[in-house]
Design a protein around this motif. Sequence first.
Motif, mmCIF file in Angstrom:
data_model
loop_
_atom_site.group_PDB
_atom_site.id
_atom_site.type_symbol
_atom_site.label_atom_id
_atom_site.label_comp_id
_atom_site.label_asym_id
_atom_site.label_seq_id
_atom_site.Cartn_x
_atom_site.Cartn_y
_atom_site.Cartn_z
ATOM 1 N N ARG A 85 0.814 -1.216 0.000
ATOM 2 C CA ARG A 85 0.000 0.000 0.000
ATOM 3 C C ARG A 85 0.847 1.266 0.000
ATOM 4 N NH1 ARG A 85 -2.609 -2.762 4.463
ATOM 5 N NH2 ARG A 85 -2.319 -0.961 5.844
ATOM 6 N N ILE A 86 2.159 1.107 -0.087
ATOM 7 C CA ILE A 86 3.069 2.247 -0.115
ATOM 8 C C ILE A 86 4.101 2.018 -1.221
ATOM 9 C CG2 ILE A 86 2.780 2.781 2.333
ATOM 10 C CD1 ILE A 86 5.470 1.384 2.836
ATOM 11 N N PRO A 87 4.763 3.077 -1.685
ATOM 12 C CA PRO A 87 5.838 2.887 -2.666
ATOM 13 C C PRO A 87 6.970 2.039 -2.091
ATOM 14 C CG PRO A 87 5.139 5.182 -2.580
ATOM 15 C CD PRO A 87 4.492 4.499 -1.413
ATOM 16 N N HIS A 88 7.710 1.419 -2.988
ATOM 17 C CA HIS A 88 8.836 0.579 -2.584
ATOM 18 C C HIS A 88 10.008 0.846 -3.524
ATOM 19 C CE1 HIS A 88 6.957 -1.707 -5.844
ATOM 20 N NE2 HIS A 88 8.153 -2.227 -6.059
ATOM 21 N N PHE A 89 11.159 0.291 -3.186
ATOM 22 C CA PHE A 89 12.323 0.325 -4.068
ATOM 23 C C PHE A 89 12.739 -1.112 -4.322
ATOM 24 C CE2 PHE A 89 13.347 1.140 0.347
ATOM 25 C CZ PHE A 89 14.224 0.111 0.654
ATOM 26 N N ASP A 90 13.412 -1.344 -5.441
ATOM 27 C CA ASP A 90 13.771 -2.707 -5.829
ATOM 28 C C ASP A 90 15.128 -3.140 -5.303
ATOM 29 O OD1 ASP A 90 11.399 -3.146 -7.313
ATOM 30 O OD2 ASP A 90 12.238 -2.029 -8.994
ATOM 31 N N THR A 111 2.686 3.045 -13.877
ATOM 32 C CA THR A 111 3.593 3.047 -12.733
ATOM 33 C C THR A 111 3.854 4.486 -12.316
ATOM 34 O OG1 THR A 111 4.653 1.029 -13.550
ATOM 35 C CG2 THR A 111 5.851 2.307 -11.886
ATOM 36 N N SER A 112 3.795 4.738 -11.010
ATOM 37 C CA SER A 112 4.050 6.074 -10.474
ATOM 38 C C SER A 112 5.308 6.059 -9.617
ATOM 39 C CB SER A 112 2.863 6.555 -9.631
ATOM 40 O OG SER A 112 1.712 6.737 -10.422
ATOM 41 N N PHE A 113 5.962 7.215 -9.567
ATOM 42 C CA PHE A 113 7.175 7.379 -8.772
ATOM 43 C C PHE A 113 6.921 8.466 -7.724
ATOM 44 C CE2 PHE A 113 8.367 5.193 -12.503
ATOM 45 C CZ PHE A 113 9.430 4.385 -12.148
ATOM 46 N N TYR A 114 7.589 8.322 -6.569
ATOM 47 C CA TYR A 114 7.217 9.105 -5.398
ATOM 48 C C TYR A 114 8.420 9.715 -4.686
ATOM 49 C CZ TYR A 114 2.511 7.212 -5.746
ATOM 50 O OH TYR A 114 1.247 6.905 -6.186
ATOM 51 N N GLY A 120 12.456 13.757 2.112
ATOM 52 C CA GLY A 120 12.739 14.297 0.793
ATOM 53 C C GLY A 120 13.356 13.291 -0.155
ATOM 54 N N PHE A 121 13.447 12.028 0.265
ATOM 55 C CA PHE A 121 14.095 11.009 -0.563
ATOM 56 C C PHE A 121 13.197 10.606 -1.733
ATOM 57 C CE2 PHE A 121 16.592 9.081 3.280
ATOM 58 C CZ PHE A 121 17.397 10.207 3.314
ATOM 59 N N GLU A 122 13.784 10.577 -2.919
ATOM 60 C CA GLU A 122 13.157 9.958 -4.087
ATOM 61 C C GLU A 122 13.811 8.619 -4.392
ATOM 62 O OE1 GLU A 122 13.351 12.769 -7.278
ATOM 63 O OE2 GLU A 122 12.470 14.385 -6.061
ATOM 64 N N THR A 123 15.013 8.437 -3.868
ATOM 65 C CA THR A 123 15.742 7.180 -3.990
ATOM 66 C C THR A 123 16.190 6.738 -2.604
ATOM 67 O OG1 THR A 123 17.875 8.282 -4.311
ATOM 68 C CG2 THR A 123 16.585 7.776 -6.292
ATOM 69 N N VAL A 124 16.341 5.423 -2.444
ATOM 70 C CA VAL A 124 16.832 4.870 -1.178
ATOM 71 C C VAL A 124 18.003 3.956 -1.503
ATOM 72 C CG1 VAL A 124 16.292 3.515 0.868
ATOM 73 C CG2 VAL A 124 14.537 4.991 -0.143
ATOM 74 N N LEU A 178 14.840 3.897 -6.912
ATOM 75 C CA LEU A 178 13.734 4.854 -6.992
ATOM 76 C C LEU A 178 12.489 4.312 -6.289
ATOM 77 C CD1 LEU A 178 14.044 6.070 -10.682
ATOM 78 C CD2 LEU A 178 14.025 7.557 -8.681
ATOM 79 N N LEU A 179 11.829 5.171 -5.514
ATOM 80 C CA LEU A 179 10.566 4.812 -4.877
ATOM 81 C C LEU A 179 9.454 4.828 -5.919
ATOM 82 C CD1 LEU A 179 10.936 6.928 -1.628
ATOM 83 C CD2 LEU A 179 10.689 4.436 -1.703
ATOM 84 N N HIS A 180 8.723 3.723 -6.020
ATOM 85 C CA HIS A 180 7.701 3.619 -7.057
ATOM 86 C C HIS A 180 6.621 2.636 -6.629
ATOM 87 C CE1 HIS A 180 10.325 0.193 -7.821
ATOM 88 N NE2 HIS A 180 9.314 -0.373 -8.466
ATOM 89 N N CYS A 181 5.536 2.620 -7.392
ATOM 90 C CA CYS A 181 4.445 1.696 -7.108
ATOM 91 C C CYS A 181 3.564 1.589 -8.346
ATOM 92 C CB CYS A 181 3.617 2.199 -5.927
ATOM 93 S SG CYS A 181 2.545 0.938 -5.197
ATOM 94 N N ALA A 182 2.980 0.423 -8.554
ATOM 95 C CA ALA A 182 2.009 0.271 -9.635
ATOM 96 C C ALA A 182 0.830 1.204 -9.390
ATOM 97 C CB ALA A 182 1.530 -1.174 -9.711
ATOM 98 N N ALA A 183 0.391 1.881 -10.441
ATOM 99 C CA ALA A 183 -0.722 2.836 -10.336
ATOM 100 C C ALA A 183 -2.011 2.119 -10.722
ATOM 101 C CB ALA A 183 -0.470 4.041 -11.230
#
Length: 208
Positions: A85-90, A111-114, A120-124, A178-183
């Motif tokens: 239910r939240i964005p994830h990274f691979d 796919t959406s990116f967050y 403020g992180f867009e990448t982890v 990158l933080l992302h999730c299926a839209a």
Amino acid sequence: MVVIDNFSPCPEQLVEDATTLTFSTWSQYYPGVRAQVTPRYFDGLAAILAPVVRDVFGFRNRLEVSGALYSLATTPPGDLALPQRIPHFDGVEDGMIAIIHYLTRAGASGTSFYRHRSTGFETVNAARHRIYLDALQADFRTHGEPPPGYIAGDTPIFERIADFAPAWNRALIYRSSLLHCAAIADDSALTDDPRTGRLTVASFLSAE
């Protein structure tokens, strides 16, 4: 981020290959079932991937496939676990690249990116991993866990910064951190039939 249309020379055959496989649940992060791709999946793709990895991501010495999975989104919104239910990274390792390859003709979701608001992180990456996890737990204490359902845009914890629509035989290539999730819309008709469901291939590359 790189978007490539007409990614595979034989997308119809890839869908037919998927119908012969046994799909199962692989992890708590993907909201559906998966199966390993057949060996033919990467036929003809090296000539496409090599210049992208070299010219866009700057890796020139090595490119290897770490894994590739057919993926069918099948989990109803009310049954989603918290990580779904939240964005994830691979992956957090340097040199990791991911590909989402859409193999659905119509009515699919993209796919959406967050951006994580409190950090403020867009990448982890590895250096940010513990900082991000601790901040996320603090967010849950402040805002509560997200309610059942697929994430669809901005939330108190995450800001959507990009959204990519699907298209038949389109691929998204991006850094795995990158933080992302299926839209996926909550009213989407989710099926486990590779010919009619939200079929994608998720590939993971390692490069230097």
